[in-house]
Design an enzyme around this catalytic site. Structure first.
Site, mmCIF file in Angstrom:
data_model
loop_
_atom_site.group_PDB
_atom_site.id
_atom_site.type_symbol
_atom_site.label_atom_id
_atom_site.label_comp_id
_atom_site.label_asym_id
_atom_site.label_seq_id
_atom_site.Cartn_x
_atom_site.Cartn_y
_atom_site.Cartn_z
ATOM 1 N N HIS B 65 0.856 -1.179 0.000
ATOM 2 C CA HIS B 65 0.000 0.000 0.000
ATOM 3 C C HIS B 65 0.903 1.243 0.000
ATOM 4 O O HIS B 65 2.042 1.204 0.482
ATOM 5 C CB HIS B 65 -0.886 0.012 1.245
ATOM 6 C CG HIS B 65 -2.075 -0.900 1.157
ATOM 7 N ND1 HIS B 65 -3.065 -0.948 2.117
ATOM 8 C CD2 HIS B 65 -2.436 -1.801 0.204
ATOM 9 C CE1 HIS B 65 -3.985 -1.834 1.768
ATOM 10 N NE2 HIS B 65 -3.634 -2.373 0.619
ATOM 11 N N GLU B 67 0.944 3.849 1.759
ATOM 12 C CA GLU B 67 1.414 4.334 3.065
ATOM 13 C C GLU B 67 2.629 3.552 3.556
ATOM 14 O O GLU B 67 3.576 4.116 4.102
ATOM 15 C CB GLU B 67 0.304 4.198 4.121
ATOM 16 C CG GLU B 67 -0.980 4.953 3.805
ATOM 17 C CD GLU B 67 -2.014 4.063 3.120
ATOM 18 O OE1 GLU B 67 -1.664 3.361 2.137
ATOM 19 O OE2 GLU B 67 -3.175 4.066 3.568
#
Lengths: 173, 173
Positions: B65, B67
């Site tokens: 992901h 992040e």
């Protein structure tokens, strides 16, 4: 490197204890290198497809928990981020990040050794593997090699406290 | 590559909207490559020290992901896994994995654009950034560039549904 846990004659399959023993050996090795001793192994159809230790200090990577590294490696090895047919063995109950990673990987089964009352997200603080609102649930088994895993962590932190006052790693704390 | 969001004369600092605009551009670019369009930027003392898009399909990595990739990169760039003085900007509310990573990184502040009612762990399903039992809490700001971020995701999934029936990415779903 490539591990297969071979099964002895008269014994059908390597069992949970064998895989957790491997995770424990990986954890011990990390402890000798100044990391909180946590190890993880991913098994797919009886074969170890990934294994990793905590590397947060060595890599200065906030995400470098053993589970994250092992799940990433398993995805590469199997050519898919979907790990439905895999079991993740880990020596300490996963934190929210690692449980979230297991959910994102559609992990089939998690087996962990000892609980983490301060950050565990499989059974202790959260039960992220069993939240019906999320898009995946998994089998969670706990207690495989609980005592040696717990002892390994206790001894590591006791040695740190008795040591030179170096910055105390705070995973599992 | 190295981004600094320069501030114009008469304006003291780049603001949240500027950093989120950058995250949105990164997200858009990922969408054109078949990834669910989510982008993240890490800012330390006014400087962009990391930025990343979702790469799950490209890398077949369940942990990839935006992040996670941005936090990892920020740790490398700053030479420390502790990101207390950083803000993470992300175009969609983080999932449990990414909120857990932000906690593990001791992130100072999270700013996200739109909510994820199906997997959001900052405010929607969990409030992991504000759990007094965990060893870190952070400032959470929501709604910066909410509408364009939401539109970007809706358009991506609408195009997928209208498309060739290819396997539908299920991040944000």
């Amino acid at each position: 490197m490539h591990w297969v846990v071979h099964h002895a004659a008269g014994r059908d399959l390597a069992d949970d204890g064998d895989y957790m023993d491997l995770a424990l050996r990986i954890a011990e090795d990390a402890g000798t290198q100044g990391e909180v001793p946590i190890g993880a192994v991913v098994v797919h159809e009886g074969e170890v497809v990934a294994f990793a230790a905590n590397r947060r200090e060595r890599d200065q990577d906030p995400t470098a928990h053993a589970e994250i590294l092992a799940l990433r490696q398993a995805g590469q090895r199997l050519g898919s981020w979907r790990l439905n047919d895999c079991t993740l063995y880990v020596t300490l109950e996963p934190c929210p990040m690692c449980m979230g990673a297991a959910i994102n990987a559609r992990l089939g089964r998690l087996a962990f050794a000892c609980r983490d009352p301060k950050a565990g997200a499989a059974v202790s603080l959260y039960a992220l593997g069993h939240d019906d609102r999320l898009n995946h649930r998994m089998i969670v088994s706990e207690g495989v090699r609980r005592d040696p895993a717990s002892r390994l962590l206790s001894q590591f932190f006791a040695a740190l406290r008795a040591g030179d006052g170096a910055d105390r790693p705070d995973r599992a704390a």
